[in-house]
Design a protein around this motif. Structure first.
Motif, PDB file in Angstrom:
ATOM      1  N   LYS A   9       0.846  -1.196   0.000  1.00 43.80           N
ATOM      2  CA  LYS A   9       0.000   0.000   0.000  1.00 43.80           C
ATOM      3  C   LYS A   9       0.880   1.244   0.000  1.00 43.80           C
ATOM      4  O   LYS A   9       1.730   1.421   0.862  1.00 43.80           O
ATOM      5  N   MET A  46      -6.940  -3.297   4.999  1.00 42.92           N
ATOM      6  CA  MET A  46      -6.938  -3.945   3.688  1.00 42.92           C
ATOM      7  C   MET A  46      -7.488  -5.364   3.766  1.00 42.92           C
ATOM      8  O   MET A  46      -8.095  -5.859   2.808  1.00 42.92           O
ATOM      9  N   ASP A  49     -11.085  -4.963   3.246  1.00 44.90           N
ATOM     10  CA  ASP A  49     -11.449  -4.173   2.066  1.00 44.90           C
ATOM     11  C   ASP A  49     -11.899  -2.764   2.410  1.00 44.90           C
ATOM     12  O   ASP A  49     -12.667  -2.136   1.666  1.00 44.90           O
ATOM     13  N   ASP A  51      -9.562  -0.463   2.792  1.00 39.71           N
ATOM     14  CA  ASP A  51      -8.575   0.209   1.939  1.00 39.71           C
ATOM     15  C   ASP A  51      -8.219  -0.734   0.811  1.00 39.71           C
ATOM     16  O   ASP A  51      -8.127  -1.957   1.018  1.00 39.71           O
ATOM     17  N   ASN A  52      -8.013  -0.194  -0.381  1.00 42.53           N
ATOM     18  CA  ASN A  52      -7.599  -1.013  -1.510  1.00 42.53           C
ATOM     19  C   ASN A  52      -6.079  -1.089  -1.579  1.00 42.53           C
ATOM     20  O   ASN A  52      -5.407  -0.054  -1.494  1.00 42.53           O
ATOM     21  N   PRO A  53      -5.509  -2.277  -1.712  1.00 41.30           N
ATOM     22  CA  PRO A  53      -4.050  -2.380  -1.832  1.00 41.30           C
ATOM     23  C   PRO A  53      -3.559  -1.808  -3.149  1.00 41.30           C
ATOM     24  O   PRO A  53      -4.278  -1.827  -4.160  1.00 41.30           O
ATOM     25  N   THR A  54      -2.345  -1.283  -3.128  1.00 40.69           N
ATOM     26  CA  THR A  54      -1.709  -0.844  -4.373  1.00 40.69           C
ATOM     27  C   THR A  54      -1.379  -2.057  -5.234  1.00 40.69           C
ATOM     28  O   THR A  54      -1.505  -2.035  -6.455  1.00 40.69           O
ATOM     29  N   SER A  55      -0.959  -3.135  -4.566  1.00 41.35           N
ATOM     30  CA  SER A  55      -0.716  -4.403  -5.246  1.00 41.35           C
ATOM     31  C   SER A  55      -0.789  -5.518  -4.213  1.00 41.35           C
ATOM     32  O   SER A  55      -0.838  -5.273  -3.016  1.00 41.35           O
ATOM     33  N   SER A  57      -2.583  -9.166  -2.612  1.00 42.62           N
ATOM     34  CA  SER A  57      -3.950  -9.584  -2.324  1.00 42.62           C
ATOM     35  C   SER A  57      -4.096 -10.142  -0.912  1.00 42.62           C
ATOM     36  O   SER A  57      -3.123 -10.527  -0.274  1.00 42.62           O
ATOM     37  N   HIS A  64     -11.946 -12.891  -1.507  1.00 40.47           N
ATOM     38  CA  HIS A  64     -11.853 -11.504  -1.090  1.00 40.47           C
ATOM     39  C   HIS A  64     -12.992 -11.197  -0.117  1.00 40.47           C
ATOM     40  O   HIS A  64     -14.094 -11.726  -0.257  1.00 40.47           O
ATOM     41  N   ARG A  66     -14.839  -8.634   0.059  1.00 35.12           N
ATOM     42  CA  ARG A  66     -15.995  -8.016  -0.598  1.00 35.12           C
ATOM     43  C   ARG A  66     -16.892  -9.042  -1.282  1.00 35.12           C
ATOM     44  O   ARG A  66     -18.043  -8.743  -1.586  1.00 35.12           O
TER      45      ARG A  66
END
Length: 332
Positions: A9, A46, A49, A51-55, A57, A64, A66
């Motif tokens: 992140k 993260m 969900d 916060d969204n990770p930059t890369s 999983s 996931h 979500r």
């Protein structure tokens, strides 16, 4: 089970979480440790969900967050105390969560009883203390009877009885085969609760190991010996090829030997011992040793400027070394 793979992140130029990969397994309490600013809260957000990770999983039982159909029945989380509408009662707050997640309303009474809030269930939450808020947050995490539980600073604001209760609750949940992941700065409590540790610093993974292995690998263990016949004891140890280090209090410190062997050696030579004690570092000492280079900012101990050790860097313009927060950023 919670699985992180290459989780990263960034906030602009700031790398908050740096390619974290680890697995949180069921059946044990896993502690999540790191200095302030290490990226613990960002990592937990993260996972859910928020916060969204930059890369990278995160997978919750292979999916996931979500994509979970009934998330409260899979994951229960306490990330922030008092995350509710202050005008609602504790009962109604939990009832809203239950109704929106297909959870029977009878479960509301059960979790209120579990966390000890039955007597204040009808009171508005805006008047709750920090400790009561923590208990309500834990009740919300337990509401869906999930197999995975995440707690961020769960003992914050709790009295000694409450700390003892939450410690046993987390152990019991893990004993039932659930996945329990807990972040805390209270090292003494973590040492009593967690069996496995994940430690991060500056967003990077520093350790992923058992509690016992973590302490053993990041601290010194030794045996302390004290005798009225100090010099003779030292000679006997030396004659047996054992190096004894004198301590400031007059005792001897012996590394890489067990206490029974040392006691038997002294007995064979008729040496009286006033102390023969194995010394093991605490979790706090081991944690400080491992994360020393990962602490972003350091504070001074309040000594006057003239007591700052010789050779310390000069203060910046207008600053005074030895007082308040350290202006020097690690690695700057």
């Amino acid at each position: 089970m919670i699985e992180l793979e290459g989780l990263t992140k960034r906030y602009g130029e700031k790398l908050a979480v740096d390619h974290l990969t680890f697995t949180v397994r069921p059946g044990i309490v896993t502690g999540f440790l790191g200095p302030n600013g290490a990226g613990k809260s960002t990592t937990m957000r993260m996972m859910l969900d928020l916060d969204n990770p930059t890369s990278g999983s995160v997978r919750i039982d292979g999916r996931h967050y979500r994509s979970l159909r009934d998330p409260l029945k899979v994951v229960g989380a306490l990330l922030e105390a008092k995350a509710w509408h202050g005008g609602r009662s504790a009962h109604n707050h939990l009832l809203c969560l239950a109704q929106s997640n297909g959870i029977p309303r009878t479960r509301v009474r059960e979790v209120l009883d579990t966390v000890g809030l039955t007597s204040v269930a009808k009171k508005r939450t805006k008047g709750f203390s920090l400790g009561m808020g923590q208990r309500l947050g834990i009740a919300a995490a337990l509401l869906g009877d999930p197999e995975i539980l995440m707690f961020d600073e769960p003992v914050n604001g709790l009295d000694p009885e409450g700390i003892h209760w939450i410690r046993n609750l987390m152990k019991n949940l893990a004993a039932q085969g659930r996945t329990v992941f807990v972040s805390s700065h209270l090292m003494s409590e973590m040492a009593l609760t967690a069996e496995h540790l994940v430690v991060i610093g500056q967003g990077r993974l520093l350790a992923d190991t058992s509690m016992a292995a973590f302490i053993a690998e990041n601290s010194r263990s030794y045996v302390r010996m004290r005798s009225p016949d100090h010099e003779r004891l030292r000679d006997v140890l030396s004659g047996a090829g054992i190096t004894a280090r004198p301590a400031s209090d007059g005792s001897l410190e012996v590394d890489d030997e067990d206490a029974p062997h040392l006691g038997e050696l002294a007995a064979r030579h008729r040496i009286t011992l006033h102390e023969l004690s194995p010394q093991r570092a605490s979790l706090e000492e081991a944690f400080m040793q491992l994360t020393a280079e990962s602490v972003e900012y350091h504070a001074h101990d309040g000594r006057p400027p003239e007591e700052v050790p010789p050779g310390a860097p000069a203060a910046p313009p207008g600053g005074r070394p030895g007082w308040g927060a350290d202006w020097r950023k690690k690695g700057a």
